[in-house]
Design an enzyme around this catalytic site. Sequence first.
Site, short mmCIF file in Angstrom:
data_model
loop_
_atom_site.label_atom_id
_atom_site.label_comp_id
_atom_site.label_asym_id
_atom_site.label_seq_id
_atom_site.Cartn_x
_atom_site.Cartn_y
_atom_site.Cartn_z
N SER A 178 0.83 -1.19 0.00
CA SER A 178 0.00 0.00 0.00
C SER A 178 0.88 1.26 0.00
O SER A 178 1.59 1.51 -0.96
CB SER A 178 -0.97 -0.02 1.18
OG SER A 178 -1.94 0.98 1.08
N GLU A 235 -13.03 11.89 -9.81
CA GLU A 235 -12.64 13.13 -10.49
C GLU A 235 -11.21 13.06 -11.03
O GLU A 235 -10.59 14.09 -11.32
CB GLU A 235 -12.79 14.31 -9.53
CG GLU A 235 -14.23 14.49 -9.05
CD GLU A 235 -14.35 15.58 -8.00
OE1 GLU A 235 -13.33 15.88 -7.35
OE2 GLU A 235 -15.45 16.12 -7.83
N HIS A 281 -4.22 -0.46 -4.42
CA HIS A 281 -5.66 -0.76 -4.31
C HIS A 281 -6.32 -0.41 -5.64
O HIS A 281 -7.42 0.16 -5.69
CB HIS A 281 -6.31 0.03 -3.17
CG HIS A 281 -5.60 -0.11 -1.87
ND1 HIS A 281 -5.60 -1.28 -1.15
CD2 HIS A 281 -4.84 0.76 -1.16
CE1 HIS A 281 -4.89 -1.12 -0.04
NE2 HIS A 281 -4.41 0.11 -0.03
#
Length: 237
Positions: free
Chosen positions: A107, A125, A149
């Site tokens: 991560s 966005e 992810h």
Amino acid sequence: RIIEESKHKENSRIEIITTASKIPLEVGPEYVKAFNFLNANNVGVLHIQTREEAAKEDVLKRIELADVVMFTGGDQLRLTSILGGTKLHKKLLEKYRTEEFIYAGTSAGAAAASGIMIYQGSSQEALLKGEIKVTSGLDFIDEITVDTHFVQRGRIGRLFQAVVTNPMIMGVGLGEDTGLLITKGHRMEAIGSGLVILVDGTQIKGTNLTQVALGEPISINNLLVHVMSQNDKYDLT
């Protein structure tokens, strides 16, 4: 695979660095337990929370003796702001470039490994100009930028914008339960059960990036995308 690739296999000295996490005392022992389950018992945890702690002699000595350093998840901006430019960071870079040494990260730890690091931006966005925020990472490899992810959180747009603003880098999106092993600085192999998405901006023919205002949609012509799964290999050169 970390153990298999490491210098002394199960006997390798492994240090877990929890700096990115908001709950370091909880996550550190979980990684120790995971490595112990794989018969690697020479494992320690470094809870480094300040730049001063990253310069302590006992911490630097432990880094010097490490064969593997693994960074946990959390906030990658904590990693770069607390560790960037410290004696610990410089020692890690020296070991990575001159010794048989493994930098590993999950991560945030993976996102911070590259020279250019994505640290903010919503998936919804992501293709509006200026919505994706990047800064300098820990610079273990400068030809890529990493997002994590990737499939689960729909972050492909984030990587598109990061690459169109820096077309000389390769965008790497890591799915869940999936890693990318990089050896000799340029040989990449997908490992794990999911997908690695590569976004190549070198063949871009055009974009409206410099014509549109902040917050307006970006268009990109001829962006290349590759999908890697277990055992697939890619050479950055």
